[in-house]
Design an enzyme around this catalytic site. Structure first.
Site, mmCIF file in Angstrom:
data_model
loop_
_atom_site.group_PDB
_atom_site.id
_atom_site.type_symbol
_atom_site.label_atom_id
_atom_site.label_comp_id
_atom_site.label_asym_id
_atom_site.label_seq_id
_atom_site.Cartn_x
_atom_site.Cartn_y
_atom_site.Cartn_z
ATOM 1 N N PRO A 146 0.820 -1.200 0.000
ATOM 2 C CA PRO A 146 0.000 0.000 0.000
ATOM 3 C C PRO A 146 0.855 1.252 0.000
ATOM 4 C CG PRO A 146 -0.029 -1.065 2.147
ATOM 5 C CD PRO A 146 1.030 -1.694 1.359
ATOM 6 N N GLU A 147 0.411 2.255 -0.717
ATOM 7 C CA GLU A 147 1.065 3.557 -0.726
ATOM 8 C C GLU A 147 0.207 4.506 0.119
ATOM 9 O OE1 GLU A 147 2.280 4.571 -4.741
ATOM 10 O OE2 GLU A 147 2.320 2.475 -5.311
ATOM 11 N N HIS A 168 -0.908 -17.132 6.990
ATOM 12 C CA HIS A 168 -0.136 -15.895 7.119
ATOM 13 C C HIS A 168 -0.859 -14.847 7.944
ATOM 14 C CE1 HIS A 168 2.453 -17.777 4.247
ATOM 15 N NE2 HIS A 168 1.512 -17.758 3.325
ATOM 16 N N ARG A 197 4.337 -12.053 2.939
ATOM 17 C CA ARG A 197 5.786 -11.865 2.776
ATOM 18 C C ARG A 197 6.482 -11.395 4.046
ATOM 19 N NH1 ARG A 197 6.793 -8.894 -2.880
ATOM 20 N NH2 ARG A 197 8.938 -9.488 -2.452
#
Length: 273
Positions: free
Chosen positions: A2-3, A92, A112
């Site tokens: 996300p930005e 996850h 990740r």
DNA sequence: CCCCTATCCTGAGGGC
DNA sequence: TGCCCTCAGGATAGGG
């Protein structure tokens, strides 16, 4: 992943879900995130009431009892959502934090593990914000001047400079390409070779691109979702990102993809000569 | 000092 | 089907 606009959207939607509710007993996975998390410190926030969720750049802050308490960085694949405690738990999932008497819980999912959830007091929050550049949505005239000066001082390529959160916050790999396209600036130009008037156009373009993304609740091309689990709608508005080979929407020249600092950049060789 | 590279991880998708 | 490769929204330690 996300930005700035995505993190702001997560903060807004999480606030909706969490403010006014008391945190219950924290559960966490045994996996290490980007850094080791001090869970015993984080557990001190159990049994307190959430009173705010905010974002500065790509960093998210949760406060309880009028004090900052938790900070989160989502990295590439982090998702912070509130769901029913009965919703099946995805692999996850690294954190589950019930909101008492609601049947719902905060979850952190991050395949990740480039993200981070950490305890955060007032001083730490201040220190984090202090080493970041200004928020393009909140910039004063002085900020404009100093941001442009910092960019002109750098001999790096402009695409890399835009990604540098210590110069300006909120721009990531998607919106860097998009802003440079809107400003008609070639991504490979050195920061020191760009004129002040071009920089004024570029900063304006950054604001336009981020504002539009925010209005559309962010860009989902793979797994971004907001605090309620909803995808963003901004993908259809992108003009160059991941459009290599497609005709430029301005001049029909095929969009080119190059690699800069190990990351893809997309641009029109004609419009951004 | 500044800048660049490699690195932390998993998963999806393409070519063979 | 499976194996190997590349790629992915980020940030940062450490080497040149």
């Amino acid at each position: 992943m996300p930005e700035g606009p995505e993190v702001k959207t997560v903060a807004r939607t999480l606030a909706c879900e969490m403010v006014g509710h008391e945190l219950g007993e924290l559960w966490h996975s045994h996996h290490r995130l980007r850094a080791a998390v001090d869970y015993s410190l984080l557990r001190r926030v159990e049994n307190t009431v959430v009173d705010g969720v905010s974002a500065y750049g790509k960093v998210l802050f949760i406060s309880v009892d009028q004090k900052p308490a938790i900070m989160a960085q989502l990295g590439m694949t982090g998702q912070l959502t509130v769901t029913s405690t009965k919703t099946p738990v995805l692999t996850h999932t690294h954190l589950r934090w019930p909101l008492k008497d609601t049947g719902r819980e905060l979850r952190y999912v991050d395949p990740r593990r480039f993200g981070l959830i950490a305890p955060c007091d007032e001083e730490q929050k201040e220190a984090i914000i202090n080493r970041l550049g200004p928020d393009p949505f909140l910039m004063t005239d002085n900020d404009y001047t100093s941001v442009i000066e910092a960019m002109r001082r750098s001999r790096r390529v402009i695409k890399d400079i835009l990604l540098d959160q210590s110069i300006i916050v909120g721009v990531g790999n998607i919106y860097a390409s998009e802003a440079l396209f809107l400003a008609k600036i070639n991504p490979s130009r050195a920061g020191s070779d760009i004129s002040i008037s071009e920089y004024q156009g570029l900063i304006k373009a950054v604001v336009v691109v981020l504002t539009q993304a925010l209005k559309n609740c962010g860009t989902t091309f793979s797994n971004y979702v907001d605090g309620s689990g909803k995808k963003g709608d901004n993908l259809a508005f992108l003009k160059v990102f991941q459009k290599d080979g497609e005709p430029c929407q301005e001049c029909r020249t095929p969009i080119i993809r190059i690699k800069q600092a190990g990351r893809s950049t997309f641009y029109c060789h004609q419009c951004q000569a």
